[in-house]
Design a protein around this motif. Structure first.
Motif, PDB file in Angstrom:
ATOM      1  N   PHE A  27     -40.164  21.198  -7.537  1.00 56.64           N
ATOM      2  CA  PHE A  27     -39.837  19.769  -7.512  1.00 56.64           C
ATOM      3  C   PHE A  27     -38.508  19.490  -8.199  1.00 56.64           C
ATOM      4  CE2 PHE A  27     -44.578  19.407  -7.344  1.00 56.64           C
ATOM      5  CZ  PHE A  27     -44.652  18.823  -6.090  1.00 56.64           C
ATOM      6  N   VAL A  28     -38.267  20.153  -9.326  1.00 54.47           N
ATOM      7  CA  VAL A  28     -37.110  19.832 -10.156  1.00 54.47           C
ATOM      8  C   VAL A  28     -35.845  20.570  -9.698  1.00 54.47           C
ATOM      9  CG1 VAL A  28     -36.172  19.934 -12.504  1.00 54.47           C
ATOM     10  CG2 VAL A  28     -38.561  19.293 -12.145  1.00 54.47           C
ATOM     11  N   ASN A  29     -35.930  21.859  -9.421  1.00 53.19           N
ATOM     12  CA  ASN A  29     -34.731  22.658  -9.149  1.00 53.19           C
ATOM     13  C   ASN A  29     -33.852  22.142  -8.012  1.00 53.19           C
ATOM     14  OD1 ASN A  29     -35.601  24.216 -11.249  1.00 53.19           O
ATOM     15  ND2 ASN A  29     -35.772  26.100 -10.103  1.00 53.19           N
ATOM     16  N   PRO A  30     -34.409  21.708  -6.876  1.00 51.68           N
ATOM     17  CA  PRO A  30     -33.524  21.234  -5.812  1.00 51.68           C
ATOM     18  C   PRO A  30     -33.031  19.794  -6.009  1.00 51.68           C
ATOM     19  CG  PRO A  30     -35.786  21.357  -5.000  1.00 51.68           C
ATOM     20  CD  PRO A  30     -35.791  21.862  -6.408  1.00 51.68           C
ATOM     21  N   SER A  31     -33.486  19.121  -7.049  1.00 50.72           N
ATOM     22  CA  SER A  31     -33.155  17.713  -7.260  1.00 50.72           C
ATOM     23  C   SER A  31     -31.927  17.550  -8.149  1.00 50.72           C
ATOM     24  CB  SER A  31     -34.345  17.008  -7.914  1.00 50.72           C
ATOM     25  OG  SER A  31     -33.997  15.696  -8.270  1.00 50.72           O
ATOM     26  N   ASP A  32     -31.193  16.463  -7.892  1.00 51.96           N
ATOM     27  CA  ASP A  32     -30.067  16.106  -8.756  1.00 51.96           C
ATOM     28  C   ASP A  32     -30.510  15.217  -9.914  1.00 51.96           C
ATOM     29  OD1 ASP A  32     -28.437  17.488  -7.039  1.00 51.96           O
ATOM     30  OD2 ASP A  32     -27.482  15.718  -6.178  1.00 51.96           O
ATOM     31  N   VAL A  33     -31.705  14.628  -9.809  1.00 50.80           N
ATOM     32  CA  VAL A  33     -32.115  13.635 -10.801  1.00 50.80           C
ATOM     33  C   VAL A  33     -33.447  13.919 -11.497  1.00 50.80           C
ATOM     34  CG1 VAL A  33     -30.786  11.756  -9.763  1.00 50.80           C
ATOM     35  CG2 VAL A  33     -33.123  12.164  -9.014  1.00 50.80           C
ATOM     36  N   ALA A  34     -34.313  14.728 -10.900  1.00 47.00           N
ATOM     37  CA  ALA A  34     -35.627  14.983 -11.503  1.00 47.00           C
ATOM     38  C   ALA A  34     -35.472  15.730 -12.826  1.00 47.00           C
ATOM     39  CB  ALA A  34     -36.499  15.789 -10.549  1.00 47.00           C
ATOM     40  N   GLN A  35     -36.288  15.347 -13.804  1.00 43.94           N
ATOM     41  CA  GLN A  35     -36.268  15.982 -15.121  1.00 43.94           C
ATOM     42  C   GLN A  35     -37.681  15.990 -15.685  1.00 43.94           C
ATOM     43  OE1 GLN A  35     -33.543  14.188 -17.888  1.00 43.94           O
ATOM     44  NE2 GLN A  35     -31.929  13.965 -16.375  1.00 43.94           N
TER      45      GLN A  35
END
Length: 152
Positions: A27-35
């Motif tokens: 979920f997080v790795n391909p996102s620019d905003v997820a943390q």
């Protein structure tokens, strides 16, 4: 009596924590905003920080590295910085949609503001980036970890 040797130990094939971390990474790795704020136990070392995507991680590392380039020649600085920007532009590309649909295997965790617990202190402070293999993680919690101050 035969005593098993350390080299005889075989890690179990299924490992729930690794599976859960890979799901979080997917979920997080391909996102620019997820943390996600996490605290990891890696070979006995407590590491806390904010799990971020591949692109923000490499953006942050590139920015820090480019800031450190110092040469007597401004022309060399410009060339080196452009070369580094190109290298990091290639590195930070997240997996394609096709790769994600096929079940891209995320093997790394990217943290910003990583801190390492060393007994009573956390080292270092804000602005630190860390990357680690998911399979190296012995355990984790969601959220941050801070020592409880002793009365005194």
């Amino acid at each position: 009596i035969i005593t098993p040797m350390a080299s005889d130990y075989v890690k179990p094939q299924f490992d729930g924590r690794i599976t859960l971390l890979k799901i979080l990474a997917s979920f997080v790795n391909p996102s620019d905003v997820a943390q996600i704020t996490v605290t990891l136990n890696v070979n006995g070392v407590i590491i806390t920080g904010t799990m971020i995507g591949m692109k923000p991680y490499y953006d942050g590392i590139a920015e820090k590295l480019i800031e450190t380039i110092r040469s007597p020649s401004e022309e060399i600085n410009i060339v080196v910085k452009k070369d580094l920007e190109k290298i990091f532009e290639d590195l930070k590309q997240p997996p394609s949609l096709e790769e994600l649909e096929k079940g891209y295997d995320f093997e790394f965790i990217y943290l910003k503001n990583a801190q390492f617990h060393t007994g009573g202190d956390f080292l270092p402070h804000e602005g630190t980036y860390w990357i680690g293999k998911i399979e190296s993680v012995d355990g984790f919690i969601l959220g941050s970890f801070a020592p409880i101050p002793l009365p005194g």
